[in-house]
Design an enzyme around this catalytic site. Structure first.
Site, PDB file in Angstrom:
ATOM      1  N   HIS A 157       0.885  -1.062  -0.284  1.00 16.24           N
ATOM      2  CA  HIS A 157      -0.104   0.170   0.076  1.00 16.24           C
ATOM      3  C   HIS A 157       0.428   1.325   0.280  1.00 16.24           C
ATOM      4  CE1 HIS A 157      -3.346   2.129   0.467  1.00 16.24           C
ATOM      5  NE2 HIS A 157      -2.630   2.863   1.122  1.00 16.24           N
ATOM      6  N   HIS A 216       2.680  11.749   2.580  1.00  9.99           N
ATOM      7  CA  HIS A 216       2.487  10.634   2.776  1.00  9.99           C
ATOM      8  C   HIS A 216       4.082  10.599   2.311  1.00  9.99           C
ATOM      9  CE1 HIS A 216      -1.347   9.448   3.656  1.00  9.99           C
ATOM     10  NE2 HIS A 216      -1.482   9.951   2.194  1.00  9.99           N
ATOM     11  N   VAL A 258      -0.970   7.420  -2.023  1.00  7.31           N
ATOM     12  CA  VAL A 258      -0.992   8.372  -2.605  1.00  7.31           C
ATOM     13  C   VAL A 258      -1.737   8.842  -3.382  1.00  7.31           C
ATOM     14  CG1 VAL A 258       0.437  10.329  -3.503  1.00  7.31           C
ATOM     15  CG2 VAL A 258       1.237   8.349  -1.737  1.00  7.31           C
ATOM     16  N   HIS A 259      -3.122  10.089  -3.760  1.00  7.21           N
ATOM     17  CA  HIS A 259      -4.236   9.692  -4.256  1.00  7.21           C
ATOM     18  C   HIS A 259      -3.673  10.900  -5.691  1.00  7.21           C
ATOM     19  CE1 HIS A 259      -6.496   9.726  -0.606  1.00  7.21           C
ATOM     20  NE2 HIS A 259      -5.681   8.062  -0.814  1.00  7.21           N
TER      21      HIS A 259
HETATM   22 FE   LIG Z   1      -4.142   4.772   2.623  1.00  9.73          FE
END
Ligand SMILES: [Fe+2]
Length: 471
Positions: A320, A330, A358-359
């Site tokens: 993840h 992050h 990380v989006h």
């Molecule tokens: Fe997450």
């Protein structure tokens, strides 16, 4: 000041400027996409959205999902929920080529989370399936029974083509729905999804409202009931909330999403491996102990030497939290795991590592950072032909929104990055080549915003200089 002194001073300035410019050329990385997605609020779909519709009828099965059920792809775990009563945990299944119907018996479980009580969660493993075969399966009783289908993978072998979809951090926002739709309609047809963690984001609601686990299960059913999703746990699966008495990490996730961890001698469902077609997929847990002597460490230490690249040339890791990430979100959260495991990934020539968290989207060069030992100062990642390509694909579209803030300048290890929602596909062609592409949600289905031919590290261990092409 004499003219000659001015001259040498000027020369020095020029030299310094030249060095800085040269350094910036050396240090700057690949491409930061010129595409800038319009910043708008990412919102969860309301509870009465059509994608959350409960199937009609008393006790009708809902939230149906399948995943691989053994180590090689001859078994499938079928999972679903009934809400009125336990009903039946039996799966009726038959191959397209045969009229003979078979039965497999599963088990039912429930859990409580604060003031929420789950429905009846059924898990049933169908075994001894034939490879490369379409099967129908039926769950539920009487007039509310529902029938779905899946196709088993081809037998494991080095040149077996197979296409994976890649989705991460999906959630259940309007953008999540776009991502899933784009994946479903992508002309590069994904046959199974490698999901890199953070499923429902129920924990963003008061008391981690587990109703949002149910809505998520219904939302993704249109894909998860028909092709296996290979699950990785993210931080939104932890659901650790001592303030409301919930102290057992991963409780909703592990009750709802079963994986075949025992088939790879793992002792926990959070890290495991499968073979599928020509790929060997290792799933790791960023949120379980991974230091030396821990169960995950010992498992991975024994697991990597077992991978036979003559049988499964493609070695893929799902985790993840990314190890390489040049967004200001992050940042370095994956660093301690990288320190522990990166030398193994280089030694065993892992092909690709997919992460979420990380989006946004990012793809690295083949790089490693294994020389650093605190005292030698060798702390910059370097190009390494034995190292994996790291891909961050946490751009499924959840309610927390996009990561838009990037570190500048783009580091040398970063080949391409863009703050957009989307998904990717990895189409393995044979033992030497795979075609990887990333698709942003803003475009029509045929547009690939990032694409690369990936050379297998074991069978094609040196890249041609310009295989990576992005725009
Ligand atoms: Fe997450």
């Amino acid at each position: 000041m004499g003219a000659s002194r001015m001259g040498s001073f000027g020369f020095c300035i020029m030299l310094i400027l030249g060095l800085i410019l040269n350094e910036s050329l050396l240090c700057n990385g690949g491409v930061t996409s010129s595409f800038v997605r319009k910043v708008e609020k990412t919102m969860d779909m309301p509870l009465d959205s059509d994608v959350f519709r409960v199937p009609p009828g008393y006790n009708a099965p809902q939230q149906v999902h399948i995943t691989q059920g053994d180590h090689v792809g001859k078994a499938v775990i079928v999972s679903w929920v009934t809400v009125d009563e336990p009903g039946s945990s039996t799966v009726l299944y038959w191959s397209e080529k045969s009229k003979q119907k078979n039965k497999a018996n599963g088990k039912v479980t429930t859990y409580k989370y604060y003031n929420y009580t789950s429905g009846y969660i059924h898990h049933c493993t169908i075994k001894h399936l034939k490879f490369d075969t379409k099967y129908y399966y039926k769950i539920g009783i009487g007039h509310v029974a529902r029938t779905f289908w899946f196709v088993t993978p081809p037998e494991v072998g080095p040149d077996v083509p197979y296409t994976f979809g890649l989705i991460g951090d999906l959630g259940q926002s309007f953008d999540s729905n776009k991502t899933l739709t784009h994946y479903e309609l992508n002309p590069i047809k994904g046959q199974a999804v490698l999901f890199v963690g953070d499923l429902s984001y129920a924990d963003n609601y008061p008391n981690h409202d587990n109703v949002r686990w149910d809505t998520w299960g219904r939302f993704v059913e249109r894909s998860t009931a028909y092709q296996p999703w290979i699950w990785t746990a993210g931080n939104h699966e932890i659901d650790f909330a001592p303030e409301i008495g919930e102290t057992k990490p991963f409780k909703p996730y592990t009750h709802r999403y079963h994986v075949p961890y025992r088939a790879s001698n793992s002792t926990a469902p959070l890290w495991y491996s499968i073979k599928r077609a020509s790929a060997y997929i290792i799933v790791l847990s960023s949120y379980s102990a991974y230091g030396k002597y821990t169960p995950q460490f010992k498992w991975l230490e024994e697991e990597l030497p077992k991978v036979n690249r003559t049988e499964t040339p493609w070695l893929i890791v799902l985790v993840h939290s990314p190890w390489y990430n040049s967004y200001n979100y992050h940042y370095m959260e994956g660093e301690t795991m990288r320190v522990m495991y990166e030398p193994w990934f280089v030694k065993y020539k892992v092909d690709m590592v997919f992460a979420g968290h990380v989006h946004a989207y990012e793809r690295t060069e083949r790089i490693s950072n294994v020389a650093y030992n605190v005292v030698n100062g060798e702390c910059t990642p370097i190009r390494d032909q034995s190292a994996p390509i790291y891909i961050t694909i946490g751009d499924g579209g959840n309610l927390e929104g996009l990561a838009t803030n990037m570190t500048e300048p783009q580091p040398a290890y970063s080949a391409f990055r863009e703050a957009s929602f989307g998904h990717a596909t990895l189409a393995i062609k044979n033992r030497t080549h795979a075609y990887y592409s990333w698709h942003r949600n803003q475009d029509g289905y045929a547009v690939e915003a990032d694409k690369i031919w990936v050379n297998n590290r074991f069978w094609h261990p040196v890249d041609e200089s310009t295989t990576a092409k992005s725009r």
